[in-house]
Design an enzyme around this catalytic site. Structure first.
Site, PDB file in Angstrom:
ATOM      1  N   LYS A 201       0.828  -1.214   0.000  1.00 20.47           N
ATOM      2  CA  LYS A 201       0.000   0.000   0.000  1.00 20.47           C
ATOM      3  C   LYS A 201       0.866   1.270   0.000  1.00 20.47           C
ATOM      4  O   LYS A 201       0.643   2.210  -0.762  1.00 20.47           O
ATOM      5  CB  LYS A 201      -0.924  -0.006   1.227  1.00 20.47           C
ATOM      6  CG  LYS A 201      -1.620   1.312   1.507  1.00 20.47           C
ATOM      7  CD  LYS A 201      -2.639   1.658   0.444  1.00 20.47           C
ATOM      8  CE  LYS A 201      -3.079   3.089   0.534  1.00 20.47           C
ATOM      9  NZ  LYS A 201      -4.118   3.449  -0.401  1.00 20.47           N
ATOM     10  N   CYS A 255      -3.019  11.107   1.293  1.00 16.25           N
ATOM     11  CA  CYS A 255      -2.393   9.819   0.973  1.00 16.25           C
ATOM     12  C   CYS A 255      -1.002  10.005   0.412  1.00 16.25           C
ATOM     13  O   CYS A 255      -0.004   9.694   1.040  1.00 16.25           O
ATOM     14  CB  CYS A 255      -3.261   9.086  -0.038  1.00 16.25           C
ATOM     15  SG  CYS A 255      -4.983   9.073   0.435  1.00 16.25           S
TER      16      CYS A 255
HETATM   17  N1  SAJ Z   1      -1.143  15.331  -9.133  1.00 13.40           N
HETATM   18  C1  SAJ Z   1      -0.240  16.042  -9.929  1.00 13.40           C
HETATM   19  N2  SAJ Z   1       0.090  15.588 -11.168  1.00 13.40           N
HETATM   20  C2  SAJ Z   1      -0.464  14.429 -11.661  1.00 13.40           C
HETATM   21  C3  SAJ Z   1      -1.362  13.697 -10.860  1.00 13.40           C
HETATM   22  C4  SAJ Z   1      -1.680  14.178  -9.588  1.00 13.40           C
HETATM   23  O1  SAJ Z   1       0.277  17.100  -9.533  1.00 13.40           O
HETATM   24  O2  SAJ Z   1      -0.140  14.098 -12.820  1.00 13.40           O
HETATM   25  C5  SAJ Z   1      -1.501  15.822  -7.773  1.00 13.40           C
HETATM   26  C6  SAJ Z   1      -2.991  16.086  -7.577  1.00 13.40           C
HETATM   27  O3  SAJ Z   1      -3.363  17.349  -8.045  1.00 13.40           O
HETATM   28  C7  SAJ Z   1      -3.136  15.939  -6.056  1.00 13.40           C
HETATM   29  C8  SAJ Z   1      -2.119  14.849  -5.726  1.00 13.40           C
HETATM   30  O4  SAJ Z   1      -1.226  14.807  -6.829  1.00 13.40           O
HETATM   31  O5  SAJ Z   1      -2.753  17.119  -5.380  1.00 13.40           O
HETATM   32  C9  SAJ Z   1      -2.705  13.480  -5.471  1.00 13.40           C
HETATM   33  O6  SAJ Z   1      -3.791  13.224  -6.341  1.00 13.40           O
HETATM   34  P1  SAJ Z   1      -4.078  11.806  -7.030  1.00 13.40           P
HETATM   35  O7  SAJ Z   1      -5.320  11.961  -7.818  1.00 13.40           O
HETATM   36  O8  SAJ Z   1      -2.885  11.318  -7.760  1.00 13.40           O
HETATM   37  O9  SAJ Z   1      -4.258  10.781  -5.815  1.00 13.40           O
HETATM   38  P2  SAJ Z   1      -5.129  10.788  -4.435  1.00 13.40           P
HETATM   39  O10 SAJ Z   1      -4.238  11.274  -3.336  1.00 13.40           O
HETATM   40  O11 SAJ Z   1      -6.440  11.449  -4.598  1.00 13.40           O
HETATM   41  O12 SAJ Z   1      -5.369   9.201  -4.241  1.00 13.40           O
HETATM   42  C10 SAJ Z   1      -4.255   8.333  -4.116  1.00 13.40           C
HETATM   43  C11 SAJ Z   1      -4.395   7.195  -5.132  1.00 13.40           C
HETATM   44  N3  SAJ Z   1      -3.149   6.419  -5.213  1.00 13.40           N
HETATM   45  C12 SAJ Z   1      -2.531   6.166  -6.388  1.00 13.40           C
HETATM   46  O13 SAJ Z   1      -2.940   6.566  -7.452  1.00 13.40           O
HETATM   47  C13 SAJ Z   1      -1.302   5.327  -6.317  1.00 13.40           C
HETATM   48  C14 SAJ Z   1      -5.572   6.297  -4.711  1.00 13.40           C
HETATM   49  O14 SAJ Z   1      -5.677   5.172  -5.569  1.00 13.40           O
HETATM   50  C15 SAJ Z   1      -5.384   5.818  -3.253  1.00 13.40           C
HETATM   51  O15 SAJ Z   1      -6.487   5.025  -2.827  1.00 13.40           O
HETATM   52  C16 SAJ Z   1      -5.334   7.054  -2.374  1.00 13.40           C
HETATM   53  O16 SAJ Z   1      -4.198   7.831  -2.778  1.00 13.40           O
HETATM   54  C17 SAJ Z   1      -5.210   6.592  -0.927  1.00 13.40           C
HETATM   55  O17 SAJ Z   1      -6.218   6.630  -0.204  1.00 13.40           O
HETATM   56  O18 SAJ Z   1      -4.150   6.089  -0.531  1.00 13.40           O
END
Ligand code: SAJ
Length: 406
Positions: A201, A255
């Protein structure tokens, strides 16, 4: 009957999905307000499909309370923050939940921990509590770790369609818990041991953090030498084995911006790329502030109160502001005594920062520079309203001439 402990972003959808799929569920949260709201028939946060799932669960008889219930199966989904000083996990919410369960549970109980925990948390914190309370692990209590993977913004779909991991000491117990999740999860459920589940995880979110950091570092390099990072990423991604993510104003949420710290805290000296990635992502809000400063100078806008930040949540189309890059920026500005900047987010209805607007048009009327920090659908549909504004677009959603980027 399953008692789900913690009715937040993960616990609530999980409890509802179990209930809507035929399992008797009681949801427990120590926050009276959450329990009252749910008992009044309202959900506590916005998420596509959550209302419908809530209605099905209520019809199926789900109950919400602040009490722990005596039963044979528990699912714990409480927060696991990190300790900002030593970077290690703060397992106190999980520990309290386990202790409370021990007070009421029946013999042979299965306790499933869904909360994200660093590798070794169950060995270091959970097993000792159970044993010191006179219970025999594997007989009186079975401990399981079943972390979630659902993405805020697409939770209800992913709850059903994402593969999951179940870590247990005993395969029979692992298989029993797998059957529980199978009631709503239609994808593969892998049964493994507890440490493997814990580590898997944490490294999933760390993988994403590192990949986002790479995109953010590229943005800084390209800015320093006047290259177009978006065009470069777009072209590089045509290579069959390259898939670079998008730069942005930082990484928020509970996360990805938290879990990698567990590895840094537990494996100092070994977690080097992981630490560097965290630092790069954490540096982005200050980088955006520098961009704002440069653009104000270039365009002759002198008054910071003429600058508006669009977006307060940690990402698009969710109402969660935890660790949001915008809040990090505002914190950073306060340190430099630069107050007066204006803020608007369609998803944040309560006043949580100074100079926060609740109407998009009024917000636009009062500013000259708009800084797009979150790509909510609302702004994507209303880009034409920004025609007479100076735009700093950190999410690459405006394609007209003259727009400033990261
Ligand atoms: N972000 C970027 N660039 C990108 C993608 C995301 O700057 O190309 C930023 C987003 O704007 C945000 C952050 O990263 O601030 C995180 O967003 P996210 O959509 O990537 O992920 P979370 O935090 O909403 O959810 C994550 C997910 N994990 C993965 O994709 C590996 C989700 O599947 C997990 O269940 C969740 O964490 C968790 O609960 O652990």
């Amino acid at each position: 009957m399953i008692n789900v402990i913690g009715l937040g972003y993960i616990g609530l959808p999980t409890a509802l999905a179990l209930s809507a799929n035929g399992i008797e569920v009681i949801g427990t949260d120590y926050d009276k307000n959450i329990v009252e709201t749910l008992n009044e028939g309202k959900v506590t946060f916005e998420e596509e499909g959550l209302d419908e799932l809530f209605q099905s669960a209520v019809k199926a008889g789900i109950k919400f309370t602040t009490e722990y219930i005596s039963t044979d199966t528990y699912i714990i989904s409480v927060p696991t923050p990190y300790n900002k000083t030593n970077k290690k996990i703060d397992a106190s919410y999980v520990i309290t939940a386990v202790k409370n369960i021990l007070d009421v549970c029946s013999k042979g109980t299965t306790v499933v921990i869904e909360s994200t925990i660093s590798p070794g948390t169950i060995d270091c914190f959970v097993r000792p509590i159970i044993e010191s309370n006179g219970f025999t692990l594997g007989e009186d209590i079975h401990i399981v770790h079943a972390p979630e993977r659902i993405l805020p913004g697409n939770m209800i779909y992913e709850l059903k369609h994402n593969s999951r991991t179940v870590g247990a000491d005993d395969v029979t117990i692992g298989e029993k818990v797998k059957q529980i999740y199978k009631t709503f999860c239609k994808a593969e459920i892998v049964v493994t041991d507890i440490r493997t589940a814990e580590m898997t995880k944490v490294i999933e979110n760390t993988f994403r953090d590192i990949n986002i950091a790479f995109a953010n570092e590229l943005a800084k390099i390209c800015r320093s030498d006047n290259m177009d990072v978006y065009e470069i990423i777009r072209i590089a991604n045509k290579h069959p084995r390259v898939n670079i993510l998008q730069p942005g104003p930082g990484v928020g949420g509970h996360c990805i911006s938290v879990d990698p710290w567990f590895l840094v805290g537990d494996y100092p000296g070994l977690a080097n790329i992981i630490l560097a990635a965290r630092k790069i992502n954490d540096s982005m809000p200050a980088f955006v502030l520098e961009r704002i400063h440069d653009i104000m100078k270039e365009t002759g806008v002198k008054d910071v109160s003429k600058v508006g930040l669009y977006g307060l949540t940690y990402k698009e189309d969710v109402d969660d502001v935890r660790e949001s890059p915008t809040l990090q920026m505002i914190e950073c500005m306060k340190k430099h005594l630069a107050n007066g900047i204006k803020i608007y987010d369609p998803f944040v209805k309560k006043d949580i920062v100074e100079n926060q607007y609740h109407n998009f048009d009024c917000f636009l009327d009062d500013i000259d520079i708009i800084v797009i920090l979150v790509a909510h659908s609302e702004i994507k549909k209303n880009i034409s309203k920004l025609n007479n504004k100076i735009i700093l677009d950190t999410k690459n959603i405006c394609y007209m001439e003259g727009v400033y980027r990261l």
